[in-house]
Design a protein around this motif. Structure first.
Motif, PDB file in Angstrom:
ATOM      1  N   PRO A  17       0.822  -1.223   0.000  1.00 25.72           N
ATOM      2  CA  PRO A  17       0.000   0.000   0.000  1.00 25.72           C
ATOM      3  C   PRO A  17       0.853   1.269   0.000  1.00 25.72           C
ATOM      4  O   PRO A  17       0.476   2.278  -0.613  1.00 25.72           O
ATOM      5  CB  PRO A  17      -0.821  -0.120   1.288  1.00 25.72           C
ATOM      6  N   GLN A  18       2.019   1.218   0.667  1.00 21.91           N
ATOM      7  CA  GLN A  18       2.900   2.409   0.670  1.00 21.91           C
ATOM      8  C   GLN A  18       3.455   2.679  -0.734  1.00 21.91           C
ATOM      9  O   GLN A  18       3.546   3.826  -1.159  1.00 21.91           O
ATOM     10  CB  GLN A  18       4.084   2.191   1.605  1.00 21.91           C
ATOM     11  N   VAL A  19       3.823   1.613  -1.429  1.00 29.23           N
ATOM     12  CA  VAL A  19       4.383   1.780  -2.775  1.00 29.23           C
ATOM     13  C   VAL A  19       3.280   2.267  -3.726  1.00 29.23           C
ATOM     14  O   VAL A  19       3.473   3.188  -4.526  1.00 29.23           O
ATOM     15  CB  VAL A  19       5.021   0.464  -3.281  1.00 29.23           C
ATOM     16  N   GLY A  20       2.095   1.674  -3.582  1.00 33.30           N
ATOM     17  CA  GLY A  20       0.965   2.086  -4.417  1.00 33.30           C
ATOM     18  C   GLY A  20       0.601   3.551  -4.204  1.00 33.30           C
ATOM     19  O   GLY A  20       0.336   4.291  -5.163  1.00 33.30           O
ATOM     20  N   GLU A  21       0.626   3.977  -2.941  1.00 33.88           N
ATOM     21  CA  GLU A  21       0.274   5.370  -2.622  1.00 33.88           C
ATOM     22  C   GLU A  21       1.307   6.347  -3.207  1.00 33.88           C
ATOM     23  O   GLU A  21       0.952   7.413  -3.713  1.00 33.88           O
ATOM     24  CB  GLU A  21       0.191   5.525  -1.106  1.00 33.88           C
ATOM     25  N   TYR A  22       2.570   5.960  -3.143  1.00 34.27           N
ATOM     26  CA  TYR A  22       3.650   6.794  -3.715  1.00 34.27           C
ATOM     27  C   TYR A  22       3.428   6.968  -5.230  1.00 34.27           C
ATOM     28  O   TYR A  22       3.497   8.079  -5.754  1.00 34.27           O
ATOM     29  CB  TYR A  22       4.988   6.112  -3.416  1.00 34.27           C
ATOM     30  N   ILE A  23       3.128   5.868  -5.898  1.00 34.52           N
ATOM     31  CA  ILE A  23       2.879   5.934  -7.353  1.00 34.52           C
ATOM     32  C   ILE A  23       1.627   6.773  -7.614  1.00 34.52           C
ATOM     33  O   ILE A  23       1.590   7.624  -8.522  1.00 34.52           O
ATOM     34  CB  ILE A  23       2.731   4.509  -7.956  1.00 34.52           C
ATOM     35  N   TYR A  24       0.592   6.545  -6.807  1.00 32.45           N
ATOM     36  CA  TYR A  24      -0.656   7.310  -6.980  1.00 32.45           C
ATOM     37  C   TYR A  24      -0.395   8.809  -6.859  1.00 32.45           C
ATOM     38  O   TYR A  24      -0.895   9.606  -7.663  1.00 32.45           O
ATOM     39  CB  TYR A  24      -1.704   6.861  -5.950  1.00 32.45           C
ATOM     40  N   ASN A  25       0.383   9.206  -5.856  1.00 33.67           N
ATOM     41  CA  ASN A  25       0.615  10.641  -5.622  1.00 33.67           C
ATOM     42  C   ASN A  25       1.355  11.299  -6.791  1.00 33.67           C
ATOM     43  O   ASN A  25       1.123  12.471  -7.085  1.00 33.67           O
ATOM     44  CB  ASN A  25       1.379  10.851  -4.311  1.00 33.67           C
ATOM     45  N   ILE A  26       2.213  10.558  -7.451  1.00 37.59           N
ATOM     46  CA  ILE A  26       2.892  11.105  -8.637  1.00 37.59           C
ATOM     47  C   ILE A  26       1.912  11.129  -9.819  1.00 37.59           C
ATOM     48  O   ILE A  26       1.797  12.125 -10.538  1.00 37.59           O
ATOM     49  CB  ILE A  26       4.152  10.275  -8.979  1.00 37.59           C
ATOM     50  N   ALA A  27       1.186  10.025  -9.983  1.00 37.55           N
ATOM     51  CA  ALA A  27       0.279   9.891 -11.139  1.00 37.55           C
ATOM     52  C   ALA A  27      -0.872  10.898 -11.072  1.00 37.55           C
ATOM     53  O   ALA A  27      -1.310  11.423 -12.112  1.00 37.55           O
ATOM     54  CB  ALA A  27      -0.270   8.464 -11.193  1.00 37.55           C
ATOM     55  N   ALA A  28      -1.350  11.163  -9.861  1.00 34.29           N
ATOM     56  CA  ALA A  28      -2.530  12.022  -9.708  1.00 34.29           C
ATOM     57  C   ALA A  28      -2.279  13.450 -10.186  1.00 34.29           C
ATOM     58  O   ALA A  28      -3.231  14.220 -10.379  1.00 34.29           O
ATOM     59  CB  ALA A  28      -2.991  12.007  -8.251  1.00 34.29           C
ATOM     60  N   LYS A  29      -1.013  13.800 -10.381  1.00 36.54           N
ATOM     61  CA  LYS A  29      -0.703  15.149 -10.893  1.00 36.54           C
ATOM     62  C   LYS A  29      -1.013  15.273 -12.379  1.00 36.54           C
ATOM     63  O   LYS A  29      -1.027  16.380 -12.926  1.00 36.54           O
ATOM     64  CB  LYS A  29       0.782  15.465 -10.668  1.00 36.54           C
ATOM     65  N   ARG A  30      -1.240  14.135 -13.047  1.00 32.50           N
ATOM     66  CA  ARG A  30      -1.541  14.151 -14.489  1.00 32.50           C
ATOM     67  C   ARG A  30      -2.970  14.621 -14.711  1.00 32.50           C
ATOM     68  O   ARG A  30      -3.913  13.959 -14.291  1.00 32.50           O
ATOM     69  CB  ARG A  30      -1.384  12.738 -15.089  1.00 32.50           C
ATOM     70  N   GLU A  31      -3.129  15.728 -15.393  1.00 29.84           N
ATOM     71  CA  GLU A  31      -4.491  16.234 -15.642  1.00 29.84           C
ATOM     72  C   GLU A  31      -5.146  15.432 -16.761  1.00 29.84           C
ATOM     73  O   GLU A  31      -4.483  14.978 -17.683  1.00 29.84           O
ATOM     74  CB  GLU A  31      -4.427  17.715 -16.010  1.00 29.84           C
ATOM     75  N   GLY A  32      -6.458  15.260 -16.646  1.00 30.12           N
ATOM     76  CA  GLY A  32      -7.217  14.607 -17.705  1.00 30.12           C
ATOM     77  C   GLY A  32      -7.252  13.094 -17.595  1.00 30.12           C
ATOM     78  O   GLY A  32      -7.828  12.422 -18.450  1.00 30.12           O
ATOM     79  N   HIS A  33      -6.634  12.539 -16.565  1.00 30.02           N
ATOM     80  CA  HIS A  33      -6.652  11.086 -16.371  1.00 30.02           C
ATOM     81  C   HIS A  33      -7.004  10.775 -14.922  1.00 30.02           C
ATOM     82  O   HIS A  33      -6.735  11.575 -14.035  1.00 30.02           O
ATOM     83  CB  HIS A  33      -5.291  10.472 -16.719  1.00 30.02           C
ATOM     84  N   GLU A  34      -7.618   9.600 -14.728  1.00 30.12           N
ATOM     85  CA  GLU A  34      -7.981   9.187 -13.369  1.00 30.12           C
ATOM     86  C   GLU A  34      -7.138   7.991 -12.956  1.00 30.12           C
ATOM     87  O   GLU A  34      -6.934   7.078 -13.763  1.00 30.12           O
ATOM     88  CB  GLU A  34      -9.440   8.731 -13.332  1.00 30.12           C
ATOM     89  N   PHE A  35      -6.711   8.004 -11.727  1.00 31.19           N
ATOM     90  CA  PHE A  35      -5.942   6.882 -11.181  1.00 31.19           C
ATOM     91  C   PHE A  35      -6.614   6.430  -9.890  1.00 31.19           C
ATOM     92  O   PHE A  35      -7.114   7.254  -9.129  1.00 31.19           O
ATOM     93  CB  PHE A  35      -4.501   7.304 -10.881  1.00 31.19           C
ATOM     94  N   GLU A  36      -6.626   5.127  -9.663  1.00 32.40           N
ATOM     95  CA  GLU A  36      -7.160   4.612  -8.396  1.00 32.40           C
ATOM     96  C   GLU A  36      -6.348   3.404  -7.961  1.00 32.40           C
ATOM     97  O   GLU A  36      -5.800   2.678  -8.801  1.00 32.40           O
ATOM     98  CB  GLU A  36      -8.637   4.226  -8.522  1.00 32.40           C
ATOM     99  N   ILE A  37      -6.298   3.203  -6.661  1.00 35.26           N
ATOM    100  CA  ILE A  37      -5.658   2.005  -6.121  1.00 35.26           C
ATOM    101  C   ILE A  37      -6.672   0.856  -6.215  1.00 35.26           C
ATOM    102  O   ILE A  37      -7.826   1.005  -5.799  1.00 35.26           O
ATOM    103  CB  ILE A  37      -5.270   2.205  -4.636  1.00 35.26           C
ATOM    104  N   VAL A  38      -6.238  -0.256  -6.746  1.00 33.98           N
ATOM    105  CA  VAL A  38      -7.087  -1.453  -6.801  1.00 33.98           C
ATOM    106  C   VAL A  38      -6.392  -2.518  -5.944  1.00 33.98           C
ATOM    107  O   VAL A  38      -5.300  -2.984  -6.284  1.00 33.98           O
ATOM    108  CB  VAL A  38      -7.269  -1.949  -8.254  1.00 33.98           C
ATOM    109  N   ASP A  39      -7.044  -2.847  -4.820  1.00 32.87           N
ATOM    110  CA  ASP A  39      -6.433  -3.769  -3.858  1.00 32.87           C
ATOM    111  C   ASP A  39      -7.034  -5.158  -4.047  1.00 32.87           C
ATOM    112  O   ASP A  39      -8.225  -5.374  -3.753  1.00 32.87           O
ATOM    113  CB  ASP A  39      -6.693  -3.248  -2.433  1.00 32.87           C
ATOM    114  N   ILE A  40      -6.219  -6.087  -4.516  1.00 33.78           N
ATOM    115  CA  ILE A  40      -6.701  -7.460  -4.735  1.00 33.78           C
ATOM    116  C   ILE A  40      -7.355  -8.010  -3.460  1.00 33.78           C
ATOM    117  O   ILE A  40      -8.346  -8.744  -3.520  1.00 33.78           O
ATOM    118  CB  ILE A  40      -5.519  -8.375  -5.148  1.00 33.78           C
TER     119      ILE A  40
END
Ligand SMILES: Cc1cc2nc3c(=O)[nH]c(=O)nc-3n(C[C@H](O)[C@H](O)[C@H](O)COP(=O)(O)O)c2cc1C
Length: 174
Positions: A17-40
C-alpha cells in the motif's frame, strides 16, 4: 483514461500500500486522467476453480483503460495472489496497456519479468520503463518506504509511456 494501480500482495503486514500510494501521488498530478488504487485483497478472490468467482473483479478490470502493477518478489517469483488475480479475468484485460513497478531485496526484477510473460498472454501491452525499488536502499528497516527523490523521474517516464500506449490501445477496442 482510467488507470488502476493494482496492489499485488495480500500478505498481512505488506508494504505494497505504501508503494501504491507513492505511485498514486505522482500519477494524480496528471491532468485529464484518473488513477485509483485497486487492492486485490478487497475482492477475496478464490484460487481459480476452487470457489465462486467474484464478478466485481472482472467488472473493475473491464472498466479500466490501463494498469500499473505493483509487483513484489517472493522466492524469485511473483506473488501467488497476483498470479491468481491475473488468471481470474480474461477478455477484460485484452488490448489494454500496463506499467510495472517492482520491489524486493533484489528489487523484484525477476518477478517483474515473470509478470511480463503473463501480460503478453493476456494481450496487455507492457511498457519498457520499469521503476524498481530495493528493500535495502529505498526502505527504512525494510518496512517504511522512503525512496530517493531521483526515483520520481523513472515513474514519470513509465507514466508517459503508459498513457501513450493506453490511448493507442483504446482506438483498437472500439
Ligand atoms: C517468503 C518470502 C520470500 C521472499 N523472497 C524474495 C526474493 O526471492 N527476492 C526478493 O527480492 N525479495 C524476496 N522477499 C522480500 C519481499 O519482496 C519483501 O518482503 C516485500 O516487502 C514483500 O512485499 P509485501 O510486503 O508488499 O508483501 C521475500 C519475502 C518473503 C516473505
Amino acid at each position: 483514461m482510467k488507470f488502476g494501480i493494482i496492489l499485488g500482495s495480500t500478505r498481512e503486514g505488506r508494504v505494497s500500500p505504501q508503494v501504491g500510494e507513492y505511485i498514486y501521488n505522482i500519477a494524480a498530478k496528471r491532468e485529464g486522467h484518473e488513477f485509483e488504487i485497486v487492492d486485490i485483497a478487497d475482492y477475496n478472490l478464490p484460487f481459480l476453480g476452487t470457489g465462486e468467482p467474484n464478478p466485481a473483479w472482472n467488472a473493475k478490470i473491464d472498466e479500466l483503460d490501463g494498469y500499473i502493477f505493483i509487483v513484489q518478489e517472493y522466492n524469485h517469483g511473483l506473488s501467488a495472489a497476483l498470479k491468481n488475480a491475473l488468471d481470474s479475468a480474461r477478455k477484460e484485460w485484452f488490448n489494454k496497456a500496463a506499467g510495472i513497478v517492482s520491489y524486493g531485496s533484489g528489487s523484484g526484477i525477476r518477478a517483474a519479468e515473470q509478470v511480463r510473460i503473463i501480460l503478453s498472454e493476456q494481450y496487455i501491452a507492457h511498457v519498457r520503463t520499469h521503476p524498481a525499488f530495493n528493500l535495502f536502499t529505498d526502505f527504512e528497516e525494510f518496512t517504511t518506504f522512503k525512496p530517493g527523490a531521483h526515483m520520481e523521474a523513472g515513474v514519470n517516464d513509465m507514466l508517459d509511456e503508459l498513457i501513450l500506449w493506453s490511448e493507442a490501445m483504446a482506438t483498437i477496442r472500439k
